[in-house]
Structure formats: C-alpha cells, structure tokens
Design an enzyme around this catalytic site. Structure first.
Site, PDB file in Angstrom:
ATOM      1  N   CYS A  96       0.845  -1.188   0.000  1.00 41.25           N
ATOM      2  CA  CYS A  96       0.000   0.000   0.000  1.00 41.25           C
ATOM      3  C   CYS A  96       0.883   1.241   0.000  1.00 41.25           C
ATOM      4  CB  CYS A  96      -0.893  -0.011   1.244  1.00 41.25           C
ATOM      5  SG  CYS A  96      -1.962   1.422   1.429  1.00 41.25           S
ATOM      6  N   CYS A  97       0.592   2.177  -0.895  1.00 42.72           N
ATOM      7  CA  CYS A  97       1.241   3.489  -0.836  1.00 42.72           C
ATOM      8  C   CYS A  97       0.137   4.542  -0.786  1.00 42.72           C
ATOM      9  CB  CYS A  97       2.208   3.704  -1.996  1.00 42.72           C
ATOM     10  SG  CYS A  97       1.453   3.802  -3.624  1.00 42.72           S
ATOM     11  N   ALA A  98       0.449   5.774  -1.099  1.00 42.01           N
ATOM     12  CA  ALA A  98      -0.535   6.842  -0.915  1.00 42.01           C
ATOM     13  C   ALA A  98      -1.758   6.667  -1.813  1.00 42.01           C
ATOM     14  CB  ALA A  98       0.109   8.203  -1.154  1.00 42.01           C
ATOM     15  N   TYR A 125      -3.702   4.040   0.145  1.00 39.17           N
ATOM     16  CA  TYR A 125      -4.264   4.463   1.433  1.00 39.17           C
ATOM     17  C   TYR A 125      -5.438   5.414   1.243  1.00 39.17           C
ATOM     18  CZ  TYR A 125      -4.759   7.113   5.751  1.00 39.17           C
ATOM     19  OH  TYR A 125      -5.280   7.741   6.853  1.00 39.17           O
TER      20      TYR A 125
END
Length: 364
Positions: A96-98, A125
């Site tokens: 998971c990243c931004a 996210y």
C-alpha cells in the site's frame, strides 16, 4: 495469485484485518494509517522530500531517477529484505502506498524479481481512507443509545459488555478526563477515525444490529475528536443514566487510577522510574484543570496529593488519595457532568444503578 494483484474491495479488506505493508514515508504513516498496517518505507522522510522538490523543479523523470539513486545498493537491499520478511510473515498481505501509484508498483516489481508475487491496493491508502469515512457516515445513521453517568459509574465496562457496544475511549486510548491518558500514546486523528470505522464495520457484520450503544462522550476524547457525523447523531440520542452510590464510584476510581495505573507504570518502567511516571501522571491530571479549580484550591489539592503519594509509597495504602479525590468530584467533575446532563434531560429514557441499567439493556 493474479486475482489478488490489485484489490478494490476495500470494505472486505478492512473487515478481514488484512495486513498492509505500507511503503509510504514515516511522516505520512504517522499522519494516518489503517489498523494492521506496518510501515516499511520505500523512501524515508528526507528522501521523499528531496524527490518531491526535484519533481517540482525538474519534472517526473528527474524525480524518478533521483529516487532510484537515493534507494540503491545496500539501502535498497536492506529495504528489500524487510519487505520480503514482512510478506513471509503475512502471506495474505498487500502493498500500500498513498494512491496505489509508483511506490507500491516499484516495490511490487522488486519483490517479483526475487520470486515473490505480492499484490497491491489499487487506489492506495487514500482509497481505504475514503472507504472508512463513508462507512462511518453510513453506519452512524443507525439508532444510538448513550450510557451516561458521573465519573466512576462504570459506563465503559457496561458498554464493553454489550454485543453492539463501541468502546470509544478504548479506541482513542484515553478515558476522556484530565486523568484519562493511558500508557499507550493516542493515535493521530485520521488513524483513530480509521480504527473506529473498522470497529463499526466488524460489529455491524457479525450481528443483526438494531442500534449502537456508546458512552456519553464530549466532542473530544483526549486529543482525538469524534467524527462530526457521529457526534451529531449522539447529540440527539436517548440516554440511560447510571446512578451508583458515591462510595461505589470511589472504589471504582481507586482501582482504576491508583491501583491499576500504579501497576501499569511500574510494570512498564520498573519500580523507581514507574513510580516517578505514576506520580507525574497524577500531578499532570490535576495541573490540567488548575484554572477551573482556582489556583488556591489547586495548590491545596496538590499538597494533599503529595501526602497521599508519600503514604502510598511508604505503606502501599491508597486511602490518602480519597482526601483529594472526594473534593475533586464534589467541586468539579460531578457539577460539570450534571450541568451537561441537564441540557440533555429530555433525552433521558432510563435511570438506575449500574445493575439496573444492565438489566434494562438486556430487556430491550
């Protein structure tokens, strides 16, 4: 594995406590994260800041090239080993990243080069956060019953016993008063909201829910504030008020604040440092309301607190604390809560002892 390469069923992921390997920078993670996420950044804060500056001045290609220069060699290998270890520990996890962009795709590709096929969260996210916000708004529309009562009435315990009870103070890691902090630091506002959303989703999923049972809280619990959609519904909700004898309330408070907190501090820090932390905790709680007490009364109660601590340290007895706790309840906490409750008198649907309220809840 192909069907797991990108995940869009965000509610299902949150309900399942899906492990998340969050590759955002530490500062992003601290500002807001999902329950169950572990932070293993692709770039640290200073590296991310440098890449961001480069992007603004020179564009995407230059920023990407800088990122690869910053995260290379031993640094790249160390971070890769951490991601591999996390995936081996959580084989059902997701990257998971931004926003599900380059960072999670880069980490995914590097893992694939080692033979690990780790899926990622499409939308990152931000998509999970939006799902949490929407879920809280939707579930807050269900009927709510509040449990009210003066400090020491056992409201939190009563809420925890209900299958549809939501322990807001437990989620916030704070008991709401100036003495309410625990040994665990409070989460950021976004992380608290995310945790609340997941709790609501879980309770709603495991039963046919007629209503929520919540403690009658103010707008804030320590540093965290309740989502406005929930707060608005709570302001209009019916209230069951616990009215236990004063002596019983004192015993609950003795157990919670003097016996248990002393134990928790000494267990965490050892006898000497733990005692010091416990003493500072009580002094800080009193200091936080000094202006409302008046400085003279604050000084008097502080002297009484010091004597009580000396007695507890020498003999183990917590009796001395009653000499400052009783006036604190009579002069500050009880009048304040009764004033607040009077403004909501029309919402009160039941009054009784703790056991009376517990029995009434079962009969509903």
């Amino acid at each position: 594995m192909q069907d797991r390469q990108k995940a869009q069923d965000y509610r299902a992921l949150l309900l399942a406590d899906t492990p998340l390997i969050d590759v955002r920078a530490p500062i992003e993670f601290e500002q807001g994260a999902m329950p169950g996420a572990i932070n293993l950044p692709l770039m640290m804060d200073d590296e991310r800041a440098a890449v961001g500056t480069c992007y603004k001045r020179q564009g995407a290609d230059a920023a990407l090239a800088l990122g690869h220069r910053l995260v290379c060699g031993d640094i790249r290998q160390q971070r890769l080993e951490a991601w591999k270890a996390a995936y081996q520990r959580f084989p059902n996890g997701y990257l998971c990243c931004a926003r599900g962009g380059q960072r999670s795709h880069i980490v995914q590709r590097w893992l694939q080069e080692t033979g690990i096929d780790c899926p990622l969260i499409e939308g990152g996210y931000k998509a999970l956060r939006q799902t949490a916000i929407q879920a809280t708004w939707q579930l807050a529309q269900k009927p709510i019953l509040l449990i009210g009562g003066c400090t020491g009435s056992g409201k939190t315990q009563l809420v925890r016993q209900q299958p549809n009870g939501v322990d807001l103070e437990g989620l916030a890691r704070h008991r709401g008063s100036s003495f309410g902090r625990t040994l665990k630091p409070q989460l950021s506002q976004a992380s608290f909201e995310n945790k609340l959303a997941v709790e609501l989703l879980k309770i709603n999923a495991r039963q046919t829910l007629k209503r929520w049972v919540l403690e009658d809280e103010g707008r804030t619990i320590g540093a965290n504030h309740l989502p406005e959609c929930l707060r608005e519904r709570m302001a209009q909700a019916p209230i069951a008020v616990v009215e236990d004898p004063f002596a019983l309330r004192l015993e609950r408070l003795r157990e919670e604040y003097f016996i248990r907190m002393h134990h928790d501090f000494t267990h965490a820090y050892g006898d000497g440092a733990g005692w010091q932390a416990y003493s500072e905790y009580l002094h800080h709680g009193l200091f936080a309301i000094r202006r409302r007490l008046g400085l003279q009364r604050f000084a008097e109660l502080t002297d009484t607190l010091d004597r009580a601590l000396a007695e507890q340290l020498s003999s183990g007895s917590t009796d001395g604390h009653m000499a400052w706790l009783v006036p604190l309840l009579n002069e500050y906490y009880d009048p304040m809560y009764r004033y607040q409750l009077e403004k909501k008198a029309a919402n009160i649907v039941f009054r009784g002892t703790w056991q009376d309220v517990a029995n009434w809840l079962k009969a509903q």
